[in-house]
Enzyme design. Structure first.
Site, PDB file in Angstrom:
ATOM      1  N   LYS A 174       0.793  -1.230   0.000  1.00  0.00           N
ATOM      2  CA  LYS A 174       0.000   0.000   0.000  1.00  0.00           C
ATOM      3  C   LYS A 174       0.827   1.283   0.000  1.00  0.00           C
ATOM      4  O   LYS A 174       0.349   2.340  -0.352  1.00  0.00           O
ATOM      5  CB  LYS A 174      -0.967  -0.003   1.170  1.00  0.00           C
ATOM      6  CG  LYS A 174      -2.122  -0.983   0.943  1.00  0.00           C
ATOM      7  CD  LYS A 174      -3.437  -0.349   1.262  1.00  0.00           C
ATOM      8  CE  LYS A 174      -4.607  -1.190   0.828  1.00  0.00           C
ATOM      9  NZ  LYS A 174      -4.578  -2.554   1.381  1.00  0.00           N
TER      10      LYS A 174
ATOM     11  N   SER B  63       0.690  -9.827  -0.886  1.00  0.00           N
ATOM     12  CA  SER B  63       0.475  -8.384  -0.758  1.00  0.00           C
ATOM     13  C   SER B  63       0.845  -7.793   0.591  1.00  0.00           C
ATOM     14  O   SER B  63       1.062  -6.587   0.674  1.00  0.00           O
ATOM     15  CB  SER B  63      -0.979  -8.063  -1.091  1.00  0.00           C
ATOM     16  OG  SER B  63      -1.851  -8.910  -0.358  1.00  0.00           O
TER      17      SER B  63
END
Ligand code: PLP
Length: 331
Positions: free
Chosen positions: A59, A310
């Site tokens: 992110k 991720s």
């Protein structure tokens, strides 16, 4: 078919610009060949190790690209966001790097270790709202009142372009038949699919969500952004709605993503334990759904596969509990 940009959404050029813009904040992550997964499923599998980013999730790419796009004379007022954890962490990290204030709204569903991690990065954390959508409304009001920039966790062209840099990196190294991407609000898969389909439309891009509250999956089936009840799941970083006034990711997922696959809690747990056992990589539930889908035989086709890992933000106690539970079951 062949559509690679949705009106108002980011272009391939935006992703190329993002790659330059964020290079001092986000790191270029390696592709790691998984012998274990090759043996189990009979395809070459490469893991894209976003667990190695600062704040231990991808992110930071989108957050950096969005915050760096704020004009210099507005940046000092700071940024506001809403987050289940990793986005808030990334925004706090980038804000601290740039020396500007960050306010992070979170719902009461967010785990204590994620709240603490954002506080440690120096952000002003406000727990307000019973789910992500409600916390989002509070963040929006606060940003407007204080003339701060709201950093949307996924539905923003700069954020999507930032996440898309993962696609550029991996395609510079390999041309896989399939890319498997964890799917929450859809910024990550939209950015990667934009790049993959622009460069080679034959590459299959698969989004993976959890069975427990898959907002984008339900919305695509309904043909419009749809409210989905947020429930507890190991993949908490994929939880929350896609915003009923979704501007970008709903259309991009509809136009660019080949398929959305769902995985169960047991399948997510098995993937997390395998990654820890075989590769000594700690991966959170939301980060492990791609491997879960592969192991559960939900991914069709042949040829090379890249799976995006991720994020790594799982607390040690949860991971230890999963290892012990699965081993007791196997014994
Ligand atoms: C946010 C997040 C996702 C999902 O990204 P979206 O852009 O919301 O689809 C996947 N994995 C991790 C670890 C995340 O933090």
């Amino acid at each position: 078919m062949g559509r690679t940009s949705t009106s108002g959404g980011p272009s391939l050029g935006d992703v190329v610009r993002a790659q330059k813009a964020i290079r001092d904040i986000a790191v270029r992550t390696p592709l790691y060949a998984s012998d274990e997964l090759h043996e189990r499923i009979g395809r070459d599998v490469y893991l894209k190790l976003e667990v190695l980013q600062p704040t231990h999730a991808f992110k930071v790419r989108g957050a950096a690209n969005r915050i760096l796009a704020i004009p210099e004379d507005e940046r000092h007022r700071g940024v506001v966001t809403v987050s289940t954890g990793n986005h808030g962490r990334a925004v706090a990290y980038v804000a601290r790097r740039l020396g500007i204030p960050a306010v992070v709204y979170m719902s009461t569903l967010v785990g204590e270790h994620k709240v603490a991690a954002v506080r440690e990065l120096g952000a002003d954390v406000r727990i307000d709202g019973s789910d992500q959508d409600e916390a989002g409304a509070r963040a929006l009001a606060f940003a407007a009142e204080h003339r701060m920039t709201l950093v949307n966790p996924f539905d923003d062209p700069y954020v999507i372009a930032g996440q898309g840099t993962i696609g550029l990196e991996l395609l510079e190294e390999r041309t896989p038949a399939t890319i498997i991407v964890p799917l929450g609000g859809g910024g990550l898969v939209s950015g990667i699919a934009l790049v993959a389909k622009s460069i080679d439309p034959r590459i299959r891009v698969i989004g993976v969500s959890m069975e427990r509250g898959p907002a984008m999956y339900v919305s695509q089936r309904a043909g419009a952004p749809t409210d989905v009840k947020e429930v507890a799941t190991l993949a908490d970083s994929l939880g929350g709605g896609i915003f009923l006034d979704n501007q970008h990711t709903f259309a991009m997922v509809r136009d660019l993503v080949d398929e959305i696959v769902l995985v169960s809690e047991e399948e997510i747990a098995a993937a997390m334990v395998l990654l820890l056992r075989s590769h000594h990589i700690a991966v959170e539930g939301g980060g492990a759904v791609g491997v879960a889908a592969l192991l559960a035989d939900r991914i069709e086709g042949s040829g090379e596969v890249v799976v995006v890992l991720s994020g790594a933000n799982v607390d040690a106690a949860t991971l230890a509990r999963l290892v012990l539970t699965l081993e007791a079951g196997a014994a």
